[in-house]
Scaffold this active site. Structure first.
Site, PDB file in Angstrom:
ATOM      1  N   ARG A   1      24.031  55.272  22.003  1.00 57.83           N
ATOM      2  CA  ARG A   1      23.007  55.116  20.986  1.00 57.83           C
ATOM      3  C   ARG A   1      22.285  56.434  20.702  1.00 57.83           C
ATOM      4  O   ARG A   1      22.013  56.762  19.561  1.00 57.83           O
ATOM      5  CB  ARG A   1      21.989  54.044  21.416  1.00 57.83           C
ATOM      6  CG  ARG A   1      21.019  53.713  20.310  1.00 57.83           C
ATOM      7  CD  ARG A   1      21.726  53.124  19.099  1.00 57.83           C
ATOM      8  NE  ARG A   1      21.033  53.468  17.856  1.00 57.83           N
ATOM      9  CZ  ARG A   1      21.593  54.070  16.815  1.00 57.83           C
ATOM     10  NH1 ARG A   1      22.867  54.408  16.842  1.00 57.83           N
ATOM     11  NH2 ARG A   1      20.896  54.327  15.733  1.00 57.83           N
TER      12      ARG A   1
ATOM     13  N   CYS B   1      22.099  58.114  17.093  1.00 58.93           N
ATOM     14  CA  CYS B   1      20.827  58.472  16.477  1.00 58.93           C
ATOM     15  C   CYS B   1      20.826  59.940  16.065  1.00 58.93           C
ATOM     16  O   CYS B   1      20.384  60.293  14.973  1.00 58.93           O
ATOM     17  CB  CYS B   1      19.666  58.217  17.458  1.00 58.93           C
ATOM     18  SG  CYS B   1      18.829  56.647  17.191  1.00 58.93           S
TER      19      CYS B   1
ATOM     20  N   CYS C   1      36.329  46.445  43.168  1.00 55.65           N
ATOM     21  CA  CYS C   1      34.889  46.582  43.437  1.00 55.65           C
ATOM     22  C   CYS C   1      34.507  45.593  44.528  1.00 55.65           C
ATOM     23  O   CYS C   1      33.735  45.906  45.452  1.00 55.65           O
ATOM     24  CB  CYS C   1      34.052  46.280  42.188  1.00 55.65           C
ATOM     25  SG  CYS C   1      34.597  47.050  40.679  1.00 55.65           S
TER      26      CYS C   1
END
Lengths: 138, 109, 279
Positions: C236, C240, C96
């Site tokens: 997430r 959920c 990078c």
């Protein structure tokens, strides 16, 4: 209210299990302390244990122990599958006989700290930490 | 050697002779307890850091025996007295035999 | 137990518990920098007056973990990402750092993502990273929520820490934003719940022993005490959806990207807290 035989058996069976289970699973705090002191009395003074009243998550519970003059401090978790958590042995270069760390607690239980002093005496402290199951299980 | 294990330590750069300083240490480690089961129902064997030591110029500060109840990415904070300039050596011992070490120097202000 | 009876039970428990406000008024500061953890809701939010960072819903000990960059366990992963940034990978023989001098080059990026690019596509940071890896480094792409990706997202997000979240919702972003909003309010799954059921209708209440937040994503990727690692936004979302027994969309899917844009916009004004600490 009429109970069927099946319901009565189920209820009394559950009640029996409920009374037996906690006694078996939770090693008692006094016994665990004696296990470290070899049966000797442990004073309540001379050691501080700091732990949250309610742990946000049982996976990472910050605790700290402090016992001025201690040679070693043993930390135990009375309700974990095995009670041993850590033993801190302090060397001549330690600035204070204290340590903070993060531990795993399997459920609500006593966290116990036993300090062994230079003169061979012991101090102990313990605190109940509530460990909760959160949210939607996720 | 366990994968991705990386120690971090926080030590002040300088201290007055005889001063007590706070040291913080962390090491990334899965701390596999030996109680989990994999998808097939087999127990995943225990693999933890079982001991952590800190010494200053060869003198022991703290020596910790660790059990699986120490959280993932073990963290310790403790106090050390700095009598003179020198070097702290932090050592972590893995169940698999690996030893991880980090050193930090400190000067007297 | 019938599935349909769970929902009223869950909310009756939540309703009986009083609204817990501990922590709402404490101040989050890290290395002397103060963060905006509560602010007036952005204009587009109809049903919410004030927005709060997830930090305000956590217990004191958890909040304290985020207030010091050594105490914050995320930084172990930030360190790994810093090493990765310098590591040569792929057929082009580059790291990078060969093109981007340092991670600081990304200052401000996370505060305005996701965004629409010149080709009219909604793009997220994981896609920018993977495009670089596959097209410019000749390296393999990373899994959307794997360890390497989440660590690098943490490092890049850290460069925007303290800046106000400010994602565009108009112009070319409008159609994606509308799609995301639709998804946010759509009931799904066996438990027949939408994101709004918890995060708009019940924030501040307790769900079992958990303090329900507004579901803001200003702190992502976040170190969760629960799994002791960095967790990504799509990770997430997926979790959920599984919790409400719905079939989750795929990480990196158009649906989750649109949802990410909409959910990010609900936090416009809050400070980026990446990498945060949650339970």
């Amino acid at each position: 209210m009429k109970f069927t035989r099946r319901e009565t058996l189920a209820v009394s069976g559950a009640a029996l299990v409920a009374t037996v289970l906690p006694l078996k699973l939770l090693a008692s705090t006094p016994d665990l302390i004696s296990g470290i002191t070899g049966g000797a009395e442990a004073s309540g003074d001379g050691i501080n244990l700091t732990a949250p009243e309610i742990a946000e998550n049982g996976n990472t519970v910050p605790i700290s122990v402090d016992a001025p003059g201690a040679v070693a401090i043993t930390v135990l978790a009375a309700g974990n599958p095995t009670p041993g958590v850590a033993k801190f042995n302090f060397g001549s270069g330690s600035g204070a006989q204290s340590c903070s760390t993060r531990i795993r607690l399997a459920g609500t239980q006593d966290v116990i700290a036993v300090a062994e002093m230079a003169d061979g005496s012991f101090s102990a402290a313990h605190q109940t930490v509530k460990v909760t199951i959160g949210g939607c299980g996720g | 050697m366990a994968k991705g294990v990386k120690p971090r330590v926080k030590v002040p750069k300088t201290a007055a002779a005889g001063e007590t300083i706070t040291i913080k240490t962390l090491i990334s480690h899965k701390m596999e307890t030996g109680r989990r089961k994999d998808g097939d129902g087999n127990v995943i064997p225990r693999s933890i850091i079982n001991r952590f030591t800190c010494a200053f110029n060869g003198n022991s500060i703290v020596d910790v025996n660790m059990e699986p109840a120490i959280s993932v990415n073990p963290y310790f904070q403790f106090e050390a007295t700095v009598p003179e300039a020198g070097e702290f050596t932090f050592t972590w011992y893995d169940d698999d035999g690996s030893v991880y070490e980090k050193k930090k120097s400190i000067k007297i202000a | 137990m019938k599935i349909t009876s769970l929902l009223p039970l869950a909310f009756s428990i939540a309703a009986v518990a009083s609204v817990v406000t501990a922590g709402e008024d404490s101040t989050l500061s890290v290395e002397g920098e103060v963060f905006v953890t509560k602010i007036a809701a952005p204009a587009h939010l109809e049903n919410v007056d004030e927005i709060f960072s997830g930090w305000t819903y956590r217990r004191d000990e958890t909040q304290a973990l985020q207030m010091d960059d050594f105490e914050n366990p995320s930084f172990v992963f930030i360190d790994q990402a810093l090493d990765q940034f310098e590591t040569v990978e792929g057929s082009a023989g580059k790291a990078c750092s060969s093109c981007h001098e340092s991670a600081e080059a990304f200052s401000g990026l996370r505060a305005s993502m996701p965004r629409v690019n010149s080709a009219g596509e909604l793009e997220t940071i994981p896609e920018l990273i993977n495009n670089c890896r596959t097209e410019r480094m000749g390296a393999e792409k990373w899994k959307w929520s794997g360890g390497q990706m989440s660590a690098m997202l943490g490092l890049i997000g850290l460069q925007s820490r303290g800046m106000a979240l400010n994602v565009a919702i108009d112009g070319p972003a409008a159609s994606f934003w509308e799609k995301g909003k639709e998804l946010y309010y759509q009931r799904v799954g066996q438990l027949d719940m939408a994101c709004s059921s918890c995060h708009e209708d019940n924030y501040g209440n307790m769900i079992r022993a958990d303090h329900l937040s507004q579901g803001q994503i200003n702190g992502f990727p976040t170190y969760r005490l629960k799994n002791a690692k960095l967790n990504t936004i799509h990770g997430r979302f997926k979790g959920c959806m599984k919790n409400i027994r719905a079939t989750p969309f795929k990480e990196g899917s158009d649906e989750f990207k649109a949802l990410e844009l909409y959910v990010a916009s609900r936090a416009n004004g809050l400070s980026v807290e990446t990498p945060s600490v949650r339970n």
